[in-house]
Design an enzyme around this catalytic site. Sequence first.
Site, PDB file in Angstrom:
ATOM      1  N   SER A 142       0.860  -1.196   0.000  1.00 46.04           N
ATOM      2  CA  SER A 142       0.000   0.000   0.000  1.00 46.04           C
ATOM      3  C   SER A 142       0.887   1.233   0.000  1.00 46.04           C
ATOM      4  O   SER A 142       2.039   1.189   0.444  1.00 46.04           O
ATOM      5  CB  SER A 142      -0.855   0.014   1.270  1.00 46.04           C
ATOM      6  OG  SER A 142      -1.545   1.243   1.380  1.00 46.04           O
ATOM      7  N   TYR A 155      -2.213  -0.024  10.592  1.00 48.54           N
ATOM      8  CA  TYR A 155      -2.390  -0.523   9.225  1.00 48.54           C
ATOM      9  C   TYR A 155      -1.127  -0.251   8.398  1.00 48.54           C
ATOM     10  O   TYR A 155      -0.586  -1.147   7.745  1.00 48.54           O
ATOM     11  CB  TYR A 155      -3.613   0.129   8.555  1.00 48.54           C
ATOM     12  CG  TYR A 155      -3.688  -0.203   7.080  1.00 48.54           C
ATOM     13  CD1 TYR A 155      -3.903  -1.508   6.658  1.00 48.54           C
ATOM     14  CD2 TYR A 155      -3.490   0.778   6.110  1.00 48.54           C
ATOM     15  CE1 TYR A 155      -3.925  -1.837   5.320  1.00 48.54           C
ATOM     16  CE2 TYR A 155      -3.518   0.458   4.752  1.00 48.54           C
ATOM     17  CZ  TYR A 155      -3.736  -0.846   4.366  1.00 48.54           C
ATOM     18  OH  TYR A 155      -3.737  -1.177   3.028  1.00 48.54           O
TER      19      TYR A 155
HETATM   20  N1  LIG Z   1      -8.681  -0.376  -1.169  1.00 47.52           N
HETATM   21  C1  LIG Z   1      -7.612   0.354  -0.964  1.00 47.52           C
HETATM   22  O1  LIG Z   1      -7.679   1.599  -0.920  1.00 47.52           O
HETATM   23  C2  LIG Z   1      -6.267  -0.299  -0.788  1.00 47.52           C
HETATM   24  C3  LIG Z   1      -5.139   0.503  -0.848  1.00 47.52           C
HETATM   25  C4  LIG Z   1      -3.896  -0.052  -0.643  1.00 47.52           C
HETATM   26  C5  LIG Z   1      -3.767  -1.404  -0.410  1.00 47.52           C
HETATM   27  N2  LIG Z   1      -4.875  -2.180  -0.346  1.00 47.52           N
HETATM   28  C6  LIG Z   1      -4.683  -3.609  -0.037  1.00 47.52           C
HETATM   29  O2  LIG Z   1      -5.294  -4.397  -1.013  1.00 47.52           O
HETATM   30  C7  LIG Z   1      -5.736  -5.628  -0.444  1.00 47.52           C
HETATM   31  C8  LIG Z   1      -7.193  -5.855  -0.804  1.00 47.52           C
HETATM   32  O3  LIG Z   1      -7.957  -4.769  -0.304  1.00 47.52           O
HETATM   33  P1  LIG Z   1      -9.389  -4.363  -0.876  1.00 47.52           P
HETATM   34  O4  LIG Z   1      -9.501  -2.903  -0.794  1.00 47.52           O
HETATM   35  O5  LIG Z   1      -9.634  -5.062  -2.160  1.00 47.52           O
HETATM   36  O6  LIG Z   1     -10.293  -4.934   0.301  1.00 47.52           O
HETATM   37  P2  LIG Z   1     -11.640  -5.759   0.324  1.00 47.52           P
HETATM   38  O7  LIG Z   1     -12.497  -5.485  -0.846  1.00 47.52           O
HETATM   39  O8  LIG Z   1     -12.177  -5.551   1.695  1.00 47.52           O
HETATM   40  O9  LIG Z   1     -11.085  -7.249   0.178  1.00 47.52           O
HETATM   41  C9  LIG Z   1     -10.366  -7.862   1.179  1.00 47.52           C
HETATM   42  C10 LIG Z   1     -10.263  -9.323   0.843  1.00 47.52           C
HETATM   43  O10 LIG Z   1      -9.505  -9.963   1.885  1.00 47.52           O
HETATM   44  C11 LIG Z   1     -10.189 -11.148   2.270  1.00 47.52           C
HETATM   45  N3  LIG Z   1      -9.913 -11.469   3.652  1.00 47.52           N
HETATM   46  C12 LIG Z   1      -9.959 -10.667   4.742  1.00 47.52           C
HETATM   47  N4  LIG Z   1      -9.663 -11.366   5.846  1.00 47.52           N
HETATM   48  C13 LIG Z   1      -9.417 -12.647   5.444  1.00 47.52           C
HETATM   49  C14 LIG Z   1      -9.065 -13.847   6.102  1.00 47.52           C
HETATM   50  N5  LIG Z   1      -8.903 -13.910   7.436  1.00 47.52           N
HETATM   51  N6  LIG Z   1      -8.894 -14.957   5.372  1.00 47.52           N
HETATM   52  C15 LIG Z   1      -9.065 -14.935   4.030  1.00 47.52           C
HETATM   53  N7  LIG Z   1      -9.400 -13.836   3.349  1.00 47.52           N
HETATM   54  C16 LIG Z   1      -9.579 -12.716   4.050  1.00 47.52           C
HETATM   55  C17 LIG Z   1     -11.669 -10.825   2.051  1.00 47.52           C
HETATM   56  O11 LIG Z   1     -12.361 -12.034   1.783  1.00 47.52           O
HETATM   57  P3  LIG Z   1     -13.431 -12.727   2.756  1.00 47.52           P
HETATM   58  O12 LIG Z   1     -14.180 -11.652   3.449  1.00 47.52           O
HETATM   59  O13 LIG Z   1     -14.210 -13.551   1.799  1.00 47.52           O
HETATM   60  O14 LIG Z   1     -12.601 -13.574   3.670  1.00 47.52           O
HETATM   61  C18 LIG Z   1     -11.624  -9.996   0.777  1.00 47.52           C
HETATM   62  O15 LIG Z   1     -11.665 -10.817  -0.356  1.00 47.52           O
HETATM   63  C19 LIG Z   1      -5.467  -5.517   1.063  1.00 47.52           C
HETATM   64  O16 LIG Z   1      -4.265  -6.173   1.373  1.00 47.52           O
HETATM   65  C20 LIG Z   1      -5.330  -4.023   1.273  1.00 47.52           C
HETATM   66  O17 LIG Z   1      -4.529  -3.709   2.380  1.00 47.52           O
HETATM   67  C21 LIG Z   1      -6.128  -1.673  -0.540  1.00 47.52           C
END
Ligand SMILES: NC(=O)c1ccc[n+]([C@@H]2O[C@H](COP(=O)([O-])OP(=O)(O)OC[C@H]3O[C@@H](n4cnc5c(N)ncnc54)[C@H](OP(=O)(O)O)[C@@H]3O)[C@@H](O)[C@H]2O)c1
Length: 247
Positions: A142, A155
């Site tokens: 991130s 975070y």
């Molecule tokens: N969105 C942003 O602005 C952003 C920015 C920088 C980095 N990121 C990074 O990108 C990644 C994805 O984020 P996103 O924004 O796409 O979030 P999201 O839509 O909330 O997706 C998160 C994913 O992680 C899975 N997850 C969470 N806890 C889990 C567990 N214990 N076991 C297995 N799966 C788990 C969830 O699946 P289930 O609920 O089905 O388990 C979901 O598929 C993260 O690492 C985040 O830190 C996001």
Amino acid sequence: MSNLKEKVTIVTGASSGIGAATARRLAEKGARVVLAGRNEGRLAKIVEEITTSGGIASHHVADATDFESTKTLVAFARRTYGPVDILVNNAGLMLFSYWKDVAIDDWNKMIDTNLRGYLHAIAAVLPSMLERRSGRILNMSSIAGVHVGEAAGVYGATKFFIRGITESLRKEVGVGNGIQISMVSPGVIDTGWAEKVQDETGRKIAGELNKQGIPPLSVADAVIYALDQPPEITINDIVVHPTRQDW
Ligand SMILES: NC(=O)c1ccc[n+]([C@@H]2O[C@H](COP(=O)([O-])OP(=O)(O)OC[C@H]3O[C@@H](n4cnc5c(N)ncnc54)[C@H](OP(=O)(O)O)[C@@H]3O)[C@@H](O)[C@H]2O)c1
């Protein structure tokens, strides 16, 4: 031809957001994709969309915080398609809060998912990659692992950790073993993450920040660029963020 064609690929956190978009793009490139997460209904729906469009994909329910569960995921991928060529280590939680609110439960959840979860997936695929002297691991970091943002203390620290292990992996198992280690560092991406923040003040900050968000496909395209390289090229890090995001 794409370097991703027929590659056996696991995407963790593929039930929504960046992981789901990435799984779709990988399948379009001809990879054989295993989508992982805890929400079976959402995983099955995305797999159906992919296969209906001619892609190859399956799903497996796995909890990233549980090493046994992660090993079962990797065994499923091997049984279904063959040894894992690519891991997209993406399942993560973004639980914003201020230090003064001492959101210890959220801190622990992020440590279990963003630190232990990433290590579990690496541990489950690495021995076979080393044995085959081939494979790719892409860790989703991130911009919060580059600059410390408001209410993102713990975070951000989890993402600095990911930056650290990615560099170490690249130097220690990438160099000399033919394994390509990459990282993508997104800025604010509109995935619905902000509504999942439990802490009330943290949710407000996240909601405000998310107004700058860009679509998850922008990150998926960066992942594809990083992974679709010939064996002799490694893309270390790509930072993708909204033009209007000022950190
Ligand atoms: N969105 C942003 O602005 C952003 C920015 C920088 C980095 N990121 C990074 O990108 C990644 C994805 O984020 P996103 O924004 O796409 O979030 P999201 O839509 O909330 O997706 C998160 C994913 O992680 C899975 N997850 C969470 N806890 C889990 C567990 N214990 N076991 C297995 N799966 C788990 C969830 O699946 P289930 O609920 O089905 O388990 C979901 O598929 C993260 O690492 C985040 O830190 C996001």
